[in-house]
Design an enzyme around this catalytic site. Sequence first.
Site, mmCIF file in Angstrom:
data_model
loop_
_atom_site.group_PDB
_atom_site.id
_atom_site.type_symbol
_atom_site.label_atom_id
_atom_site.label_comp_id
_atom_site.label_asym_id
_atom_site.label_seq_id
_atom_site.Cartn_x
_atom_site.Cartn_y
_atom_site.Cartn_z
ATOM 1 N N ILE A 123 0.833 -1.204 0.000
ATOM 2 C CA ILE A 123 0.000 0.000 0.000
ATOM 3 C C ILE A 123 0.863 1.248 0.000
ATOM 4 C CG2 ILE A 123 -1.721 1.331 1.287
ATOM 5 C CD1 ILE A 123 -2.809 -1.284 2.384
ATOM 6 N N GLY B 102 7.001 4.015 4.336
ATOM 7 C CA GLY B 102 7.379 5.205 5.085
ATOM 8 C C GLY B 102 8.776 5.091 5.626
ATOM 9 N N GLY B 103 9.106 5.997 6.539
ATOM 10 C CA GLY B 103 10.459 6.016 7.067
ATOM 11 C C GLY B 103 10.770 4.857 7.982
ATOM 12 N N ALA C 268 8.480 1.793 8.198
ATOM 13 C CA ALA C 268 7.904 0.503 7.836
ATOM 14 C C ALA C 268 7.224 0.591 6.480
ATOM 15 C CB ALA C 268 6.897 0.064 8.902
ATOM 16 N N LYS D 35 1.621 -3.616 8.811
ATOM 17 C CA LYS D 35 2.774 -2.717 8.797
ATOM 18 C C LYS D 35 3.993 -3.507 9.276
ATOM 19 C CE LYS D 35 2.631 1.603 9.698
ATOM 20 N NZ LYS D 35 2.551 2.977 10.247
ATOM 21 N N ASP E 178 2.984 13.326 15.502
ATOM 22 C CA ASP E 178 3.139 13.559 14.064
ATOM 23 C C ASP E 178 1.773 13.625 13.378
ATOM 24 O OD1 ASP E 178 4.572 14.071 11.764
ATOM 25 O OD2 ASP E 178 4.877 11.962 11.275
#
Length: 668
Positions: free
Chosen positions: A23, A26-27, A29, A46, A140
């Site tokens: 999908i 990211g940084g 996973a 994830k 975040d």
Amino acid sequence: MEQRTDPLIGSMLDGRYLVSSEIAAGGMATVYRGHDTRLDRAVAIKVMHPHLAKTPGLTDRFRAEARAIAKVTHPAIVAIHDQGQIEGRGYLVMEYISGPSLRELLRQQGSLTLRQALEVTEQILVGLSAAHQVGLIHRDIKPENILLTRDGQPKIADFGLAHLLGEATGYSTSAVMGTVDYMAPELVNGETPDASCDIYAAGLMLSEMISGKLPFPTGTPISVAWAHVTSDPEPVHQQFDWVPEQVDDAIGVLAAREARSRPADAAAAAVIIRDLLDSLPDQVLNKRSEVPDKADSDATAMLEQVSNNRETAILTGAAKRQSQTEPYRFIPVNPPALTNSAETTGAGGNETAKTIGKPRNISVSEPESPEKKLKKHRIWPILLLVFVIAAAISVAAWWFLAGPGSRITVPSVAGQSQTQAVKQLRNAGFEVILQREFSDTVDRGKAVGTDPEGGTKAYPDQPVRLYISKGIEMVRVPNITGKTQRDGTAALQKAKLKVGTVSEEYSDTVAAGQVIATDPKAGQSVKHDSIVKLTVSKGKEPVTVPDLAGSTLTEAQKVVETLKLKVSSSENYSDTVPKGAIISQDPAAGETRYHGDEIKVVVSKGPEMVAVPDVVRKSEADARQTLEAAGFVVNVNRLFSIADKVAQTDPAAGTVVKVGSTVTITVI
């Protein structure tokens, strides 16, 4: 070059979760779409990046964080179903959200309607409140981490994982980790984050959802981060004049630069947003800002590229120091030392030595000339003047640095919008603490005043408390029916209402001295300090008992019901009162009774009748006993004294007569 295939795709994790496709990455996973074969449902998986798994303890922290997040069950937070480990890497099994992220929606539409933006913000804040209550901070919050279900329900993703990436990359706790576009100033300054940093980010996201623009859209990550510390985003009202200033006021509260100026918690922030939704008209809530088409705007594409480049930035202490400028400082001026000095030059003529605090080397054998004496006498006034000047400078420095001269005038901001008032106070050099209060004279969202008051002087390091109007306070009239007048009055005063006129009236249901009703009615919303009229019971209305003797029972019932009394009856024989008429009553006529009281009446059955018993052939004594027992008066007529037997009676046996009648017996 041969394209490499992700080895996880098509694999089965723990014999249960089938990994089907990627999908996003990211940084920390990669997120895959998967299928829970045991429960037959779609899931998101994830999986931590392989190189991060080598960080000591990170996988354990990853799993511990997942367990903590799994304890929070809320519709606005992506649910954690399971966690595990594959080849040393931690993975999470999460709720699968089929809709887009908020970022994708903004890229498609440019902006949201004001109603949509406020509703999304409210739901995010409510979700954050649930997490904050168990000690979880997101750190975040950004549109990329807000996923939307098919029915538009926002869900917060990646809860509490941002700080783990900071640990994995080896940066110290003083480094700032996160997305700079929504980063709270205290994070930029290296302070320990708390829940208010999530509220700050939610405020900036609200601004972006309405305007379609990033809060600080240009510059390098460091310059953008520093902008959070030194400036406020441009008010949305200045970009789109249809946006009410109350919206900017709300954004200003949520995204206040000082953490303590923000709402106490996410729940309080959600209340502010809900107040806006309830107070703004539909024609305003349904409007949307017109922004350039994302697909056709090169400038927007470049802006998104800048945003992507600074998506995750790490600012070390050194980087932060480079982005800061040294503030102006006052340098105290000290008076010169009142000591003698001598300069000596070495033989070479290029060395200079100073002797401080030693007396001049004066020859006593050589008399001083008049010129020298004059110069010597002139030096003391000069030194005295220097001392006086230095003292004056020191006093002036104290006056302007610590004394009354250091105070500045507090701006008068009453009547201004929150955004304007905060800006003016900060521009004057004051730290602002927001406090909301009700006001009967100042419109909602406007400044009521400050403490210290506008126009007075205060020290720059003294915080100024800014009071923002919540509008007229409305309260509900409490239900005081059945309370005593004293207790009812106390309840109204506690609700900030005033007691008006008190009238009294009879009541069949409310005891004397207790409140029957209020005007306005209980439960009605009214302005505080409104006047409430009371109606207090005098108890049941008194009634004079009527004379019912001689009336029929039906007639008596009509009279009694008219007087709101009750009647009960019994029957008895009467030789004087006709059958069906009332013989007597209790209470007697003329006495006082009250509504609902009972009157007992006795209704006549007429005179009592009985048949004359047969006493013929009985002795006189037996006949007398039998007749008297039946209620008759016996009269004896003797003709002979031979047998002592009753020969006849008058009336004859079997005749029905009134009890008490005389029966004559003839004895022979």
